[in-house]
Design a protein around this motif. Structure first.
Motif, PDB file in Angstrom:
ATOM      1  N   ASP A   3       0.566   5.687  -2.954  1.00  0.00           N
ATOM      2  CA  ASP A   3      -0.092   6.965  -2.702  1.00  0.00           C
ATOM      3  C   ASP A   3       0.574   7.690  -1.544  1.00  0.00           C
ATOM      4  N   ARG A   4       0.880   6.948  -0.491  1.00  0.00           N
ATOM      5  CA  ARG A   4       1.523   7.557   0.661  1.00  0.00           C
ATOM      6  C   ARG A   4       2.865   8.155   0.277  1.00  0.00           C
ATOM      7  N   ASP A   5       3.649   7.387  -0.506  1.00  0.00           N
ATOM      8  CA  ASP A   5       4.978   7.857  -0.889  1.00  0.00           C
ATOM      9  C   ASP A   5       4.904   9.095  -1.761  1.00  0.00           C
ATOM     10  N   ARG A   6       3.885   9.175  -2.606  1.00  0.00           N
ATOM     11  CA  ARG A   6       3.797  10.295  -3.538  1.00  0.00           C
ATOM     12  C   ARG A   6       3.149  11.527  -2.904  1.00  0.00           C
ATOM     13  N   ALA A   7       2.374  11.300  -1.869  1.00  0.00           N
ATOM     14  CA  ALA A   7       1.585  12.403  -1.324  1.00  0.00           C
ATOM     15  C   ALA A   7       2.479  13.457  -0.681  1.00  0.00           C
ATOM     16  N   ASP A  27       1.005  15.823   1.186  1.00  0.00           N
ATOM     17  CA  ASP A  27       0.277  16.214   2.381  1.00  0.00           C
ATOM     18  C   ASP A  27      -0.156  14.968   3.145  1.00  0.00           C
ATOM     19  N   PRO A  28       0.503  14.622   4.263  1.00  0.00           N
ATOM     20  CA  PRO A  28       0.138  13.399   4.995  1.00  0.00           C
ATOM     21  C   PRO A  28      -1.282  13.455   5.547  1.00  0.00           C
ATOM     22  N   TRP A  53      -3.985  10.632   4.900  1.00  0.00           N
ATOM     23  CA  TRP A  53      -4.698  10.001   6.015  1.00  0.00           C
ATOM     24  C   TRP A  53      -6.201   9.974   5.753  1.00  0.00           C
ATOM     25  N   ARG A  54      -6.726  11.109   5.348  1.00  0.00           N
ATOM     26  CA  ARG A  54      -8.168  11.190   5.179  1.00  0.00           C
ATOM     27  C   ARG A  54      -8.660  10.298   4.046  1.00  0.00           C
ATOM     28  N   VAL A  76       1.811   9.909  11.618  1.00  0.00           N
ATOM     29  CA  VAL A  76       1.947  11.338  11.902  1.00  0.00           C
ATOM     30  C   VAL A  76       2.211  11.539  13.387  1.00  0.00           C
ATOM     31  N   THR A  77       2.778  12.681  13.700  1.00  0.00           N
ATOM     32  CA  THR A  77       3.023  13.047  15.089  1.00  0.00           C
ATOM     33  C   THR A  77       2.962  14.561  15.223  1.00  0.00           C
TER      34      THR A  77
END
Length: 274
Positions: free
Chosen positions: A21-25, A27-28, A32-33, A62-63
């Motif tokens: 999911d992280r790789d495909r997303a 919008d970070p 996250w949410r 994130v930063t």
């Protein structure tokens, strides 16, 4: 700590869909949410740095200032700089602040997979432990618990166990531990569930610790900041030991007591760290 790291690796397959999911997303912040509810919050650059060093599975990072974060990596953590370069996604400062309860001065935050309870228990209950287990008996202060975990990781302790209601994986504890929860085993257990091994409990009425050699498989128990050892833990203790203290001084801070005790173990021939 190799066996614990291997156990964690084997336990990560259940979370691969979240990593995908992280790789495909795109919008970070959205990622996250969706993941925050059951993930470990890594609050700040140093927490993320340590988690990466000790092979945590980081789901999203994130930063508010990617260039500054990578400059910190160049200065303080060149060994994981490339990994952080691949993980960190810059988001607007307002978005970063919306994701964390207490923004860190480094403007870095991440979510990671919590190690499985089974893996932690295997490490804590290993038959031939080469370093003590630290037990915090009904601690109350989240920051103190985090500081103890950081100390335990630094000394190479087998792990840290808490009894009572305090969650040792609470975000404030992880922040205090600077992400070093991933460098040692951290669990909450009852007194009846504590690992085997001789229990050395710190108590003002105990024998001076300077005359005691702490074995590598010791269980080192420390009472709460306010009320000391619980009756259950005291009954479980094999030895009561005390730290040297000037008369009329009431007590040491919990983390200081743990540091003094672990140093005593280490200086007296404790297992080498590494």
């Amino acid at each position: 700590m190799k066996d614990l790291a291997d156990d964690r690796d084997r336990g990560r397959t259940d979370d691969r869909d979240r990593t995908d999911d992280r790789d495909r997303a795109k919008d970070p912040v959205d990622t996250w949410r969706r993941l925050a509810g059951d993930s470990v919050l890594l609050d700040g650059f140093h927490a993320l740095k340590h988690a990466v060093r000790f092979r945590a599975e980081v789901l999203v990072a994130v930063t508010g200032d990617r260039r500054a974060a990578l400059a910190l990596a160049d200065e303080l953590a060149p060994d994981v700089r490339d990994t952080l370069d691949g993980l960190l996604v810059e988001v607007p400062e307002a978005a970063y602040r919306s994701l964390v309860p207490r923004p860190h001065p480094t403007a870095v935050a991440a979510l990671a997979v919590r190690p499985s309870r089974e893996a932690s228990l295997r490490a804590l209950t290993a038959t031939h432990r080469t370093a003590p287990v630290v037990v915090l008996d009904q601690p109350r202060n989240l920051g103190n618990a985090g500081a103890v975990i950081r100390l335990a990781a630094g000394f190479g302790a087998t792990g840290v166990v808490t009894t009572g209601t305090l969650d040792p994986w609470h975000p404030t504890v992880v922040r205090g531990g600077a992400g070093l929860h991933f460098a040692t085993a951290v669990e909450r257990l009852t007194v009846a569930e504590l690992p085997s091994g001789p229990v050395f409990a710190l108590d003002p009425e105990g024998e001076d610790i300077r005359g005691t050699k702490l074995p590598d498989d010791a269980v080192l128990a420390f009472g709460s900041e306010r009320s000391g050892l619980s009756p259950e833990l005291r009954a479980r203790a094999d030895h009561l030991v005390s730290l040297p203290m000037r008369p009329q001084v009431s007590s040491y801070n919990l983390a200081t007591s743990v540091a003094m005790t672990l140093f005593h173990w280490s200086a007296a021939g404790g297992a080498p760290i590494g």
